[in-house]
Structure formats: structure tokens, C-alpha cells
Design a protein around this motif. Sequence first.
Motif, PDB file in Angstrom:
ATOM      1  N   MET A   1       0.818  -1.210   0.000  1.00  0.00           N
ATOM      2  CA  MET A   1       0.000   0.000   0.000  1.00  0.00           C
ATOM      3  C   MET A   1       0.851   1.259   0.000  1.00  0.00           C
ATOM      4  O   MET A   1       0.404   2.308  -0.446  1.00  0.00           O
ATOM      5  CB  MET A   1      -0.938   0.004   1.214  1.00  0.00           C
ATOM      6  CG  MET A   1      -2.103  -0.943   1.101  1.00  0.00           C
ATOM      7  SD  MET A   1      -3.278  -0.737   2.461  1.00  0.00           S
ATOM      8  CE  MET A   1      -3.911   0.899   2.102  1.00  0.00           C
ATOM      9  N   GLN A   2       2.082   1.147   0.542  1.00  0.00           N
ATOM     10  CA  GLN A   2       2.967   2.321   0.636  1.00  0.00           C
ATOM     11  C   GLN A   2       2.212   3.489   1.294  1.00  0.00           C
ATOM     12  O   GLN A   2       2.166   4.598   0.782  1.00  0.00           O
ATOM     13  CB  GLN A   2       3.483   2.711  -0.751  1.00  0.00           C
ATOM     14  CG  GLN A   2       4.205   1.579  -1.470  1.00  0.00           C
ATOM     15  CD  GLN A   2       4.540   1.903  -2.904  1.00  0.00           C
ATOM     16  OE1 GLN A   2       5.508   2.615  -3.174  1.00  0.00           O
ATOM     17  NE2 GLN A   2       3.722   1.396  -3.818  1.00  0.00           N
ATOM     18  N   SER A   3       1.645   3.189   2.454  1.00  0.00           N
ATOM     19  CA  SER A   3       0.695   4.110   3.092  1.00  0.00           C
ATOM     20  C   SER A   3       1.396   5.138   3.986  1.00  0.00           C
ATOM     21  O   SER A   3       1.134   5.226   5.184  1.00  0.00           O
ATOM     22  CB  SER A   3      -0.346   3.315   3.888  1.00  0.00           C
ATOM     23  OG  SER A   3       0.279   2.357   4.715  1.00  0.00           O
ATOM     24  N   TYR A   4       2.304   5.890   3.402  1.00  0.00           N
ATOM     25  CA  TYR A   4       3.026   6.952   4.105  1.00  0.00           C
ATOM     26  C   TYR A   4       3.395   8.033   3.094  1.00  0.00           C
ATOM     27  O   TYR A   4       3.394   7.789   1.872  1.00  0.00           O
ATOM     28  CB  TYR A   4       4.307   6.405   4.749  1.00  0.00           C
ATOM     29  CG  TYR A   4       5.257   5.815   3.739  1.00  0.00           C
ATOM     30  CD1 TYR A   4       6.209   6.608   3.090  1.00  0.00           C
ATOM     31  CD2 TYR A   4       5.185   4.466   3.386  1.00  0.00           C
ATOM     32  CE1 TYR A   4       7.045   6.074   2.121  1.00  0.00           C
ATOM     33  CE2 TYR A   4       6.018   3.923   2.431  1.00  0.00           C
ATOM     34  CZ  TYR A   4       6.953   4.735   1.792  1.00  0.00           C
ATOM     35  OH  TYR A   4       7.771   4.208   0.833  1.00  0.00           O
ATOM     36  N   SER A   5       3.690   9.203   3.587  1.00  0.00           N
ATOM     37  CA  SER A   5       4.239  10.286   2.766  1.00  0.00           C
ATOM     38  C   SER A   5       5.319  11.000   3.557  1.00  0.00           C
ATOM     39  O   SER A   5       5.283  11.029   4.801  1.00  0.00           O
ATOM     40  CB  SER A   5       3.149  11.293   2.366  1.00  0.00           C
ATOM     41  OG  SER A   5       2.287  10.747   1.385  1.00  0.00           O
TER      42      SER A   5
ATOM     43  N   CYS B   1       4.561  10.965   7.519  1.00  0.00           N
ATOM     44  CA  CYS B   1       3.119  10.918   7.771  1.00  0.00           C
ATOM     45  C   CYS B   1       2.550   9.552   7.440  1.00  0.00           C
ATOM     46  O   CYS B   1       2.956   8.913   6.459  1.00  0.00           O
ATOM     47  CB  CYS B   1       2.397  11.947   6.895  1.00  0.00           C
ATOM     48  SG  CYS B   1       2.927  13.656   7.124  1.00  0.00           S
ATOM     49  N   ALA B   2       1.593   9.100   8.255  1.00  0.00           N
ATOM     50  CA  ALA B   2       0.740   7.984   7.858  1.00  0.00           C
ATOM     51  C   ALA B   2      -0.237   8.529   6.826  1.00  0.00           C
ATOM     52  O   ALA B   2      -0.850   9.585   7.045  1.00  0.00           O
ATOM     53  CB  ALA B   2      -0.006   7.434   9.067  1.00  0.00           C
ATOM     54  N   ASP B   3      -0.360   7.849   5.685  1.00  0.00           N
ATOM     55  CA  ASP B   3      -1.152   8.404   4.585  1.00  0.00           C
ATOM     56  C   ASP B   3      -2.072   7.342   3.983  1.00  0.00           C
ATOM     57  O   ASP B   3      -1.641   6.485   3.214  1.00  0.00           O
ATOM     58  CB  ASP B   3      -0.212   8.950   3.499  1.00  0.00           C
ATOM     59  CG  ASP B   3      -0.958   9.651   2.365  1.00  0.00           C
ATOM     60  OD1 ASP B   3      -2.188   9.565   2.322  1.00  0.00           O
ATOM     61  OD2 ASP B   3      -0.280  10.279   1.523  1.00  0.00           O
ATOM     62  N   LEU B   4      -3.336   7.412   4.361  1.00  0.00           N
ATOM     63  CA  LEU B   4      -4.348   6.555   3.753  1.00  0.00           C
ATOM     64  C   LEU B   4      -5.265   7.361   2.833  1.00  0.00           C
ATOM     65  O   LEU B   4      -6.283   6.854   2.346  1.00  0.00           O
ATOM     66  CB  LEU B   4      -5.164   5.843   4.833  1.00  0.00           C
ATOM     67  CG  LEU B   4      -4.370   4.812   5.645  1.00  0.00           C
ATOM     68  CD1 LEU B   4      -5.186   4.305   6.822  1.00  0.00           C
ATOM     69  CD2 LEU B   4      -3.922   3.657   4.770  1.00  0.00           C
ATOM     70  N   HIS B   5      -4.888   8.611   2.593  1.00  0.00           N
ATOM     71  CA  HIS B   5      -5.638   9.457   1.654  1.00  0.00           C
ATOM     72  C   HIS B   5      -5.379   9.033   0.217  1.00  0.00           C
ATOM     73  O   HIS B   5      -6.303   8.974  -0.609  1.00  0.00           O
ATOM     74  CB  HIS B   5      -5.246  10.920   1.845  1.00  0.00           C
ATOM     75  CG  HIS B   5      -5.708  11.823   0.735  1.00  0.00           C
ATOM     76  ND1 HIS B   5      -7.015  12.228   0.596  1.00  0.00           N
ATOM     77  CD2 HIS B   5      -5.020  12.389  -0.309  1.00  0.00           C
ATOM     78  CE1 HIS B   5      -7.123  13.010  -0.477  1.00  0.00           C
ATOM     79  NE2 HIS B   5      -5.936  13.111  -1.040  1.00  0.00           N
ATOM     80  N   ARG B   6      -4.106   8.724  -0.086  1.00  0.00           N
ATOM     81  CA  ARG B   6      -3.710   8.458  -1.475  1.00  0.00           C
ATOM     82  C   ARG B   6      -4.558   7.362  -2.119  1.00  0.00           C
ATOM     83  O   ARG B   6      -4.901   7.438  -3.298  1.00  0.00           O
ATOM     84  CB  ARG B   6      -2.234   8.090  -1.522  1.00  0.00           C
ATOM     85  CG  ARG B   6      -1.666   7.943  -2.926  1.00  0.00           C
ATOM     86  CD  ARG B   6      -0.221   7.500  -2.908  1.00  0.00           C
ATOM     87  NE  ARG B   6       0.632   8.483  -2.261  1.00  0.00           N
ATOM     88  CZ  ARG B   6       1.290   8.275  -1.120  1.00  0.00           C
ATOM     89  NH1 ARG B   6       1.185   7.111  -0.500  1.00  0.00           N
ATOM     90  NH2 ARG B   6       2.044   9.207  -0.595  1.00  0.00           N
TER      91      ARG B   6
ATOM     92  N   ILE C   1      -1.054  -0.375  10.097  1.00  0.00           N
ATOM     93  CA  ILE C   1      -0.289  -0.653   8.877  1.00  0.00           C
ATOM     94  C   ILE C   1       0.399   0.613   8.382  1.00  0.00           C
ATOM     95  O   ILE C   1       1.582   0.596   8.010  1.00  0.00           O
ATOM     96  CB  ILE C   1      -1.215  -1.232   7.787  1.00  0.00           C
ATOM     97  CG1 ILE C   1      -1.514  -2.703   8.097  1.00  0.00           C
ATOM     98  CG2 ILE C   1      -0.615  -1.084   6.394  1.00  0.00           C
ATOM     99  CD1 ILE C   1      -2.565  -3.325   7.206  1.00  0.00           C
ATOM    100  N   ALA C   2      -0.320   1.724   8.380  1.00  0.00           N
ATOM    101  CA  ALA C   2       0.255   2.980   7.894  1.00  0.00           C
ATOM    102  C   ALA C   2       1.400   3.441   8.794  1.00  0.00           C
ATOM    103  O   ALA C   2       2.431   3.928   8.303  1.00  0.00           O
ATOM    104  CB  ALA C   2      -0.826   4.062   7.814  1.00  0.00           C
ATOM    105  N   VAL C   3       1.240   3.309  10.098  1.00  0.00           N
ATOM    106  CA  VAL C   3       2.295   3.695  11.037  1.00  0.00           C
ATOM    107  C   VAL C   3       3.544   2.828  10.818  1.00  0.00           C
ATOM    108  O   VAL C   3       4.674   3.328  10.777  1.00  0.00           O
ATOM    109  CB  VAL C   3       1.807   3.597  12.489  1.00  0.00           C
ATOM    110  CG1 VAL C   3       2.963   3.773  13.467  1.00  0.00           C
ATOM    111  CG2 VAL C   3       0.722   4.642  12.759  1.00  0.00           C
ATOM    112  N   ILE C   4       3.333   1.523  10.660  1.00  0.00           N
ATOM    113  CA  ILE C   4       4.464   0.613  10.451  1.00  0.00           C
ATOM    114  C   ILE C   4       5.145   0.899   9.119  1.00  0.00           C
ATOM    115  O   ILE C   4       6.380   0.940   9.029  1.00  0.00           O
ATOM    116  CB  ILE C   4       4.000  -0.858  10.530  1.00  0.00           C
ATOM    117  CG1 ILE C   4       3.576  -1.189  11.961  1.00  0.00           C
ATOM    118  CG2 ILE C   4       5.105  -1.804  10.080  1.00  0.00           C
ATOM    119  CD1 ILE C   4       2.903  -2.541  12.119  1.00  0.00           C
ATOM    120  N   ASP C   5       4.361   1.123   8.072  1.00  0.00           N
ATOM    121  CA  ASP C   5       4.948   1.471   6.775  1.00  0.00           C
ATOM    122  C   ASP C   5       5.839   2.704   6.885  1.00  0.00           C
ATOM    123  O   ASP C   5       6.946   2.752   6.336  1.00  0.00           O
ATOM    124  CB  ASP C   5       3.841   1.739   5.747  1.00  0.00           C
ATOM    125  CG  ASP C   5       3.332   0.482   5.061  1.00  0.00           C
ATOM    126  OD1 ASP C   5       3.738  -0.626   5.460  1.00  0.00           O
ATOM    127  OD2 ASP C   5       2.530   0.613   4.113  1.00  0.00           O
ATOM    128  N   ALA C   6       5.341   3.729   7.596  1.00  0.00           N
ATOM    129  CA  ALA C   6       6.116   4.960   7.748  1.00  0.00           C
ATOM    130  C   ALA C   6       7.390   4.724   8.544  1.00  0.00           C
ATOM    131  O   ALA C   6       8.454   5.252   8.214  1.00  0.00           O
ATOM    132  CB  ALA C   6       5.262   6.037   8.426  1.00  0.00           C
TER     133      ALA C   6
END
Length: 250
Positions: free
Chosen positions: A43-47, A79-84, A109-114
Motif C-alpha cells: 500500500m505504501q501508506s506513508y508520505s 506521515c501515515a497516509d491513507l488518503h492516497r 499498517i500505515a504507522v508501520i509502513d512509515a
Amino acid sequence: MNEVLATMMNHRSIRRFKEEQVTREQIEQIVRAAQMASSSNFMQSYSLIGITEPAMKEELGAITGLPYVAANGHLFIFCADLHRVTVRGTEEETKNMEAMLESSALYQIAVIDAALAAQNAALAAESMGLGVVIIGAIAKDIARLDTMLKLPKYVVPLFAMAIGVPDQHTDIKPRLPVPAVYFENHYMASREEQLEQIEQYDEQMSAYYAGRNENTRNDTWSHKHVAVLQSKVPVHQFTRYVQSKGLNRS
């Protein structure tokens, strides 16, 4: 020991940087290295947001109370990013995703990805001879930071990373012994064994704090963290802020 391991084992936080900007090429390499980190379900859920405006860095320095937030070679906000993932969805599709987007599972998941991306970024920067420090204090005024960064729904800032040419030589902090953090097949149940390892580590940390190059003090790992956790209260404003952004609601 190979070069990668040598760089990892030489890690220390740098909080004083020379007045040299990190080059655009270095920034791009660091970001590309961050992107190569593992990502749940890809997901690459970070920016990453790079702060290049001096006035913004000064304001962030005021929020955190830390001089190296303003004085560094470059400042990243992770940033945790689930907007994208919602951008190409229709309004109906986004509505159907809402339950998952607002779940604690996806926020985790987003926190871990970041965090994984940040570790790659730090290793890349250090491999270039740069120093790094991770900064959690950006959460001291999270609403103000949100406005500064113009963050949409489903995006929250987690921590900052200052990088630059080191202007200090700090000692490497001793880590907990391997048996204190690595167990096989089940968690270590023996409190006595854990206590023995922690007491030995406290002795090692006491010697480190007393003998390091800067900021010597009489302290141990246990005393520091037990005292801090007893004296603080949970920061509920961060939980409320995250939930106001549509994340970690269930």
C-alpha cells in the motif's frame, strides 16, 4: 563486518549540524531508499514532507522547543497516509472503503509502513556520512502542525527526521543485551531472568551516562523510563486528533 552492518552498528543520534544544506541529489536518494522499505500489501501508506521554508522550520522549532528542528541540513516529516488510496476512487467506492480506512488495523499498517521507510531513510543518510535524529515532539501542537502542512483527511504526521552534516561526535548508546529482546518460541516468562539482565544493563548505562562526551549525568535505563512514565499522563489530544482525521476509529 560488511559496510551495511558497520553503518547500522555505528548509529547514534545527532542533534547539532553544520550550516550546510543537504543537496537535492542526496534528498532524492534518501527518499528513494525510503521507498524501497517493505510495505504491507504494497500500500505504501506513508508520505514524506520536506520542510525547506526557513520560517516553517523556525515555527516547528518553537512547537518542539528543540533547536535542531530549525538548524539542520534538511527536515522530513513522516506521515501515515491513507488518503492516497482514495484519490482514484469514486465517492461510492470511497464510502465503501470507509470502514477499513478508519480501522485501527489499517492505521497500524500505515504507522508501520512509515516507520520502516524512516529506518531506510536514516540508514541511507548515514551511509552518505550524514547524521540523523528522529523527533517525536512535533506532536506537542498537532493541530497547528496539521494546518501548517495542509493535510487532508486520512493523513497524520507521526514524527520528524532532521538530517545534515554532523557538528558533534556523540557516543554510541549501549543497547539492551540480545537475550533481553530476543526469545525463541515464546516470551520469556521468568521475571527473575529479566530483572537480572536489566540490572546488568542499568550498570552499563550508568557507566555510559557518567562517561560520555556530552551531557553527563547520574542515571540508568530503568530509572529514566520508570520515572518518566510515572510522571506523565496520556496525551489524549493526539488520539482525538487522529480520530478527527478519520483514522483509528475502530
